[in-house]
Design a protein around this motif. Structure first.
Motif, PDB file in Angstrom:
ATOM      1  N   LEU A 161       0.847  -0.799   0.085  1.00 59.05           N
ATOM      2  CA  LEU A 161      -0.049   0.104   0.270  1.00 59.05           C
ATOM      3  C   LEU A 161       0.205   1.633  -0.261  1.00 59.05           C
ATOM      4  N   MET A 162       0.454   2.531  -0.610  1.00 61.56           N
ATOM      5  CA  MET A 162       1.045   3.452  -0.635  1.00 61.56           C
ATOM      6  C   MET A 162      -0.027   4.271   0.205  1.00 61.56           C
ATOM      7  N   ALA A 163       0.019   5.551   0.524  1.00 60.23           N
ATOM      8  CA  ALA A 163      -0.714   6.887   1.232  1.00 60.23           C
ATOM      9  C   ALA A 163       0.381   8.214   0.916  1.00 60.23           C
ATOM     10  N   ILE A 164      -0.765   9.010   0.605  1.00 56.14           N
ATOM     11  CA  ILE A 164      -0.272  10.633   0.872  1.00 56.14           C
ATOM     12  C   ILE A 164      -0.883  11.416   2.174  1.00 56.14           C
ATOM     13  N   PRO A 165      -1.094  11.011   3.238  1.00 54.00           N
ATOM     14  CA  PRO A 165      -1.013  11.881   4.774  1.00 54.00           C
ATOM     15  C   PRO A 165      -2.334  13.098   4.178  1.00 54.00           C
ATOM     16  N   ALA A 166      -3.104  13.715   4.673  1.00 56.51           N
ATOM     17  CA  ALA A 166      -2.966  15.124   4.937  1.00 56.51           C
ATOM     18  C   ALA A 166      -2.019  15.791   5.552  1.00 56.51           C
ATOM     19  N   LYS A 167      -1.964  16.905   4.630  1.00 59.88           N
ATOM     20  CA  LYS A 167      -0.691  17.873   5.177  1.00 59.88           C
ATOM     21  C   LYS A 167      -0.670  18.494   7.150  1.00 59.88           C
ATOM     22  N   SER A 168       0.195  17.979   7.746  1.00 58.55           N
ATOM     23  CA  SER A 168       0.474  18.506   8.836  1.00 58.55           C
ATOM     24  C   SER A 168       1.874  18.533   9.418  1.00 58.55           C
ATOM     25  N   ASP A 169       1.498  19.120  10.572  1.00 54.87           N
ATOM     26  CA  ASP A 169       3.059  19.775  10.784  1.00 54.87           C
ATOM     27  C   ASP A 169       3.096  19.163  12.879  1.00 54.87           C
ATOM     28  N   SER A 170       2.191  18.540  12.731  1.00 58.01           N
ATOM     29  CA  SER A 170       2.127  18.009  13.986  1.00 58.01           C
ATOM     30  C   SER A 170       2.279  16.719  14.002  1.00 58.01           C
ATOM     31  N   PHE A 171       3.337  15.631  14.703  1.00 55.62           N
ATOM     32  CA  PHE A 171       4.334  14.940  14.770  1.00 55.62           C
ATOM     33  C   PHE A 171       2.541  13.354  15.384  1.00 55.62           C
ATOM     34  N   ASP A 172       1.962  13.957  16.644  1.00 56.78           N
ATOM     35  CA  ASP A 172       0.992  12.460  16.665  1.00 56.78           C
ATOM     36  C   ASP A 172      -0.110  12.844  15.499  1.00 56.78           C
ATOM     37  N   ALA A 173       0.081  13.724  14.765  1.00 54.12           N
ATOM     38  CA  ALA A 173      -1.315  13.775  13.773  1.00 54.12           C
ATOM     39  C   ALA A 173      -0.582  12.764  12.523  1.00 54.12           C
ATOM     40  N   GLN A 174       0.525  13.203  11.954  1.00 51.64           N
ATOM     41  CA  GLN A 174       1.148  11.977  10.811  1.00 51.64           C
ATOM     42  C   GLN A 174       1.151  11.085  11.378  1.00 51.64           C
ATOM     43  N   ALA A 175       1.715  10.003  12.392  1.00 50.86           N
ATOM     44  CA  ALA A 175       1.871   8.601  13.049  1.00 50.86           C
ATOM     45  C   ALA A 175      -0.098   8.027  12.372  1.00 50.86           C
ATOM     46  N   GLN A 176      -0.619   8.682  13.329  1.00 44.95           N
ATOM     47  CA  GLN A 176      -2.342   8.852  13.355  1.00 44.95           C
ATOM     48  C   GLN A 176      -2.087   8.443  11.718  1.00 44.95           C
ATOM     49  N   SER A 177      -2.066   9.379  10.942  1.00 47.24           N
ATOM     50  CA  SER A 177      -2.368   8.652   9.533  1.00 47.24           C
ATOM     51  C   SER A 177      -1.477   7.053   8.741  1.00 47.24           C
ATOM     52  N   PHE A 178      -0.707   7.599   9.720  1.00 47.38           N
ATOM     53  CA  PHE A 178      -0.195   6.544   9.324  1.00 47.38           C
ATOM     54  C   PHE A 178      -0.094   5.063  10.026  1.00 47.38           C
ATOM     55  N   ALA A 179      -0.748   5.327  11.217  1.00 44.26           N
ATOM     56  CA  ALA A 179      -1.382   4.398  11.544  1.00 44.26           C
ATOM     57  C   ALA A 179      -2.066   3.354  10.741  1.00 44.26           C
ATOM     58  N   GLN A 180      -2.898   4.010  10.899  1.00 44.26           N
ATOM     59  CA  GLN A 180      -4.512   3.726   9.551  1.00 44.26           C
ATOM     60  C   GLN A 180      -3.673   2.912   8.588  1.00 44.26           C
ATOM     61  N   LEU A 181      -2.745   3.471   7.836  1.00 42.32           N
ATOM     62  CA  LEU A 181      -2.524   2.878   7.007  1.00 42.32           C
ATOM     63  C   LEU A 181      -1.927   1.355   6.959  1.00 42.32           C
ATOM     64  N   ARG A 182      -1.334   1.887   8.207  1.00 43.42           N
ATOM     65  CA  ARG A 182      -0.354   0.246   8.300  1.00 43.42           C
ATOM     66  C   ARG A 182      -1.506  -1.080   8.857  1.00 43.42           C
ATOM     67  N   ALA A 183      -2.421  -0.821   9.590  1.00 41.68           N
ATOM     68  CA  ALA A 183      -3.491  -1.476  10.221  1.00 41.68           C
ATOM     69  C   ALA A 183      -3.908  -1.790   8.521  1.00 41.68           C
ATOM     70  N   CYS A 184      -4.038  -1.362   7.831  1.00 41.02           N
ATOM     71  CA  CYS A 184      -5.200  -1.445   6.301  1.00 41.02           C
ATOM     72  C   CYS A 184      -3.576  -2.404   6.252  1.00 41.02           C
ATOM     73  N   PHE A 185      -2.953  -2.403   6.080  1.00 48.11           N
ATOM     74  CA  PHE A 185      -1.519  -2.930   5.415  1.00 48.11           C
ATOM     75  C   PHE A 185      -1.858  -4.674   6.048  1.00 48.11           C
ATOM     76  N   ASP A 186      -1.664  -4.637   7.195  1.00 51.12           N
ATOM     77  CA  ASP A 186      -1.267  -5.625   8.296  1.00 51.12           C
ATOM     78  C   ASP A 186      -2.590  -6.881   8.501  1.00 51.12           C
ATOM     79  N   LYS A 187      -4.367  -6.502   7.924  1.00 47.63           N
ATOM     80  CA  LYS A 187      -5.544  -6.465   7.983  1.00 47.63           C
ATOM     81  C   LYS A 187      -5.097  -7.488   6.227  1.00 47.63           C
TER      82      LYS A 187
END
Length: 229
Positions: A161-187
Motif C-alpha cells: 500500500l501507499m498513501a499521501i496523508p493530509a499535510k500536518s506539522d504535528s508528529f502525532d497527527a502524521q503518526a495517526q494517519s500512518f498507523a491507519q495505513l499500517r492497520a490496513c496493510f496488516d489486515k
C-alpha cells in the motif's frame, strides 16, 4: 554549495536515525528519490553516488527520462502520480513499479497493456487514508475488493500500500494517519502473504512514517532541492 551526493547521504542518515529511534533496522527501509521536474543531470548525480530507485509523477516527463537513461538498465523506475486511463499503456511499458493504483479500471488496463516479455508490474494500492476530497486513492472500504481484483491479474504483482496523508506539522497527527495505513496493510497481509511494501513518508514526515512501520519512503525536495514550477 551542497551536492546531491551530500543530500543523499543526509537522507540515508535521517532514515537510519529514525529507524534506530524506534528499534528498527534501517536496511529494511528503501529510499525512493522523487525526481519529477528535475533534470537528467540530477538523476545521474544520484545514480553515480550509488542510488538506483527513482520516482516520477508525470507520465510524459517520466517516459522521456526512462528512454533517455535506458542504457542504465539497473535503474528502477517507480510511477507515483495520479493515473489517467489514456496514460496506462505508457506506464505499463516503461515503469517497473506503480505505486498509485486506486481503482479497478486502471489495474485492468495496466494488466492488459503490460508487455508479456517484461516481468509483472510491481504495484501498490494508493489509499486516501484521510478521505481528502481532492486527493487520489481508494477508500479503506474499497481496498479489499481492489486487492482481490489485482491479485487475479497475471501481469501485476501486488506488493502493498501507499498513501499521501493530509499535510500536518504535528508528529502525532502524521503518526495517526500512518498507523491507519499500517492497520490496513496488516489486515491485507493476512490474506495476501506476499505483501511486503508499505510506501509512506516524504521529506516532511519521514520520521513518523518510519515509526509506524514504513518500508519505503519517497523523498524529493531533501535530495534535489525545491522544484521549479
Amino acid at each position: 554549495m551542497i551536492t546531491i551526493a551530500e543530500r543523499l547521504d543526509a537522507a540515508y542518515d535521517r532514515i537510519a536515525q529514525a529507524a534506530k529511534k524506534c528499534g528498527r533496522d534501517h536496511q529494511g527501509i528503501k529510499l525512493i528519490a522523487v525526481s519529477k521536474k528535475k533534470p537528467l543531470e540530477d538523476i545521474l548525480a544520484a545514480f553515480e553516488h550509488g542510488h538506483r530507485d527513482f520516482a516520477e509523477s508525470y507520465v510524459q516527463e517520466g517516459v522521456e527520462k526512462v528512454q533517455q537513461l535506458s542504457a542504465h538498465t539497473n535503474i528502477v523506475w517507480h510511477f507515483i502520480g495520479p493515473i489517467q486511463s489514456n496514460k496506462t499503456k505508457q506506464i505499463a511499458e516503461h515503469f517497473s513499479w506503480v505505486q498509485s493504483i486506486d481503482r479497478e479500471k486502471i489495474a485492468k488496463r495496466l494488466n492488459e497493456q503490460r508487455p508479456t516479455n517484461l516481468k509483472p508490474l510491481q504495484v501498490l494500492i494508493q489509499v486516501n487514508i484521510d478521505n481528502e476530497e481532492n486527493k487520489s486513492g481508494c477508500t479503506v472500504e474499497e481496498l479489499p475488493m481492489l486487492a482481490q481484483f489485482i491479485d487475479q491479474c497475471r501481469q501485476l504483482e501486488l506488493r502493498g500500500l501507499m498513501a499521501i496523508p493530509a499535510k500536518s506539522d504535528s508528529f502525532d497527527a502524521q503518526a495517526q494517519s500512518f498507523a491507519q495505513l499500517r492497520a490496513c496493510f496488516d489486515k491485507l497481509k493476512a490474506q495476501y502473504p506476499q505483501l511486503d511494501t508499505l510506501s509512506m513518508g516524504m521529506s516532511s514526515d519521514v520520521d513518523a512514517a518510519i515509526a509506524a512501520g514504513s518500508t519505503m519512503v519517497r523523498i524529493g525536495t531533501a535530495i534535489f532541492g525545491e522544484r521549479q514550477q
